[in-house]
Design a protein around this motif. Sequence first.
Motif, mmCIF file in Angstrom:
data_model
loop_
_atom_site.group_PDB
_atom_site.id
_atom_site.type_symbol
_atom_site.label_atom_id
_atom_site.label_comp_id
_atom_site.label_asym_id
_atom_site.label_seq_id
_atom_site.Cartn_x
_atom_site.Cartn_y
_atom_site.Cartn_z
ATOM 1 N N LEU A 242 0.827 -1.205 0.000
ATOM 2 C CA LEU A 242 0.000 0.000 0.000
ATOM 3 C C LEU A 242 0.865 1.261 0.000
ATOM 4 C CD1 LEU A 242 -2.826 -1.019 2.512
ATOM 5 C CD2 LEU A 242 -3.051 -0.686 0.046
ATOM 6 N N LYS A 243 1.933 1.241 0.786
ATOM 7 C CA LYS A 243 2.841 2.387 0.831
ATOM 8 C C LYS A 243 3.481 2.622 -0.534
ATOM 9 C CE LYS A 243 5.505 5.539 2.822
ATOM 10 N NZ LYS A 243 4.972 6.887 3.094
ATOM 11 N N VAL A 245 2.243 1.824 -3.528
ATOM 12 C CA VAL A 245 1.234 2.370 -4.439
ATOM 13 C C VAL A 245 0.945 3.828 -4.107
ATOM 14 C CG1 VAL A 245 -1.164 2.171 -5.195
ATOM 15 C CG2 VAL A 245 0.209 0.104 -4.853
ATOM 16 N N TYR A 246 0.831 4.123 -2.829
ATOM 17 C CA TYR A 246 0.543 5.489 -2.391
ATOM 18 C C TYR A 246 1.642 6.446 -2.826
ATOM 19 C CZ TYR A 246 -0.256 9.448 0.748
ATOM 20 O OH TYR A 246 -0.460 10.709 1.262
ATOM 21 N N ASP A 247 2.902 6.081 -2.573
ATOM 22 C CA ASP A 247 4.020 6.965 -2.930
ATOM 23 C C ASP A 247 4.144 7.128 -4.443
ATOM 24 O OD1 ASP A 247 4.563 7.306 -0.282
ATOM 25 O OD2 ASP A 247 6.336 6.019 -0.241
ATOM 26 N N ARG A 249 1.763 7.318 -6.507
ATOM 27 C CA ARG A 249 0.722 8.220 -6.978
ATOM 28 C C ARG A 249 0.786 9.601 -6.333
ATOM 29 N NH1 ARG A 249 -1.481 7.427 -11.424
ATOM 30 N NH2 ARG A 249 -3.362 8.537 -10.721
ATOM 31 N N ALA A 250 1.623 9.760 -5.310
ATOM 32 C CA ALA A 250 1.678 11.024 -4.574
ATOM 33 C C ALA A 250 2.375 12.104 -5.389
ATOM 34 C CB ALA A 250 2.401 10.824 -3.242
#
Length: 358
Positions: A242-243, A245-247, A249-250
């Motif tokens: 999750l981290k 994927v989040y980073d 897209r950030a």
Amino acid sequence: MQAGARINTDIRIADFLTLRWAVVAAGLVVGGGVGLYEMFVGHLLATNQVVVWTTPLISYIFLALASSGISILVAYGLLRDDRVVVERTRYLLVLDLALLLGGFTALATELGSIPNMIHILLSPNPSSPIWWMGNFYSIKLILVGVKLYRDVDGRHGGLDRPLAWATLAIAAAATLTLGAVFGTAIARPDFAGAFASLLMLALALTSGFAWLVVLRRDGALADHVGGLARQLSGALAAILLLKYVYDARATTEGLLGWVDPSMPVLFALAALVAGAVPRIAATVTLIACFGTLYGFVIAGQRWVFGANTSFFGDVVTFTPNLAEAATLVLGLSVAAALYNLGKLVLLQPGPGDAPDTP
């Protein structure tokens, strides 16, 4: 050593003339040589003006977190009167102290010199998370040492529960504060936030339990925590994915994204095969824990914003060298030496102590 004995005095030179001790001695010579050179001669590590927290600090964190995981297991087990933990308290305390002292040794090489170490001790700074982290781990060292002394001396009674509560609180506080060292750093987007503390706590429990499975001195204890280690590995795989994927897209300025895809893959692999090959899975888990810490600590320093950079900041590179690796070898070797010495002096031989056991 007979059951109930306090200290084994029947130690022979032959006990140290084994392959296990030869490997430990080689590690102490190699790692100790680099550490002494760094302390008294000159600079060997691959640090630069931007990336100053490298392998020595990461090795300390890796070993200190595992020590915290063991402390939490011991304290919680004693408070819940967990028979498996209670009957193996002395062994767990020996491993706890060995890991923490090995971590402190690796950290000493990062400080660069004896005067630097003295300066830190004589320069209290309560506003700094680093100061609190150092104090919490020092207090934890004392609490675990006191508990081990009382156990060896045969003292059990009214002080045991308060000591267990104090150890549980300090071990948790030390772990969370270690995360705050990074999470509260200024202008470091990859570090920022409470996630750093939660990550440290998860890695502490996972690596602490994994060490017990890898060493497997006691099959009942390894089986007791093996399931938890497997579940934690699976949880870390999901969290890191999750981290990642989040980073990815950030759009945060200066956020590099420190999660490498191999990190969740290794944790997931360890969780999947733990039932069939627990020691191999636990070894993979420890490698994944160290790799996660390494990626987190290094990546968080690579983006720099300041007077000598471009308007949007610059990204620097970092390549470790053999001297960096030697500091990890030193920390692990000190931990191994203390662990094996503690088994010789304080513990009855276990199944994992047989001469033909790796």
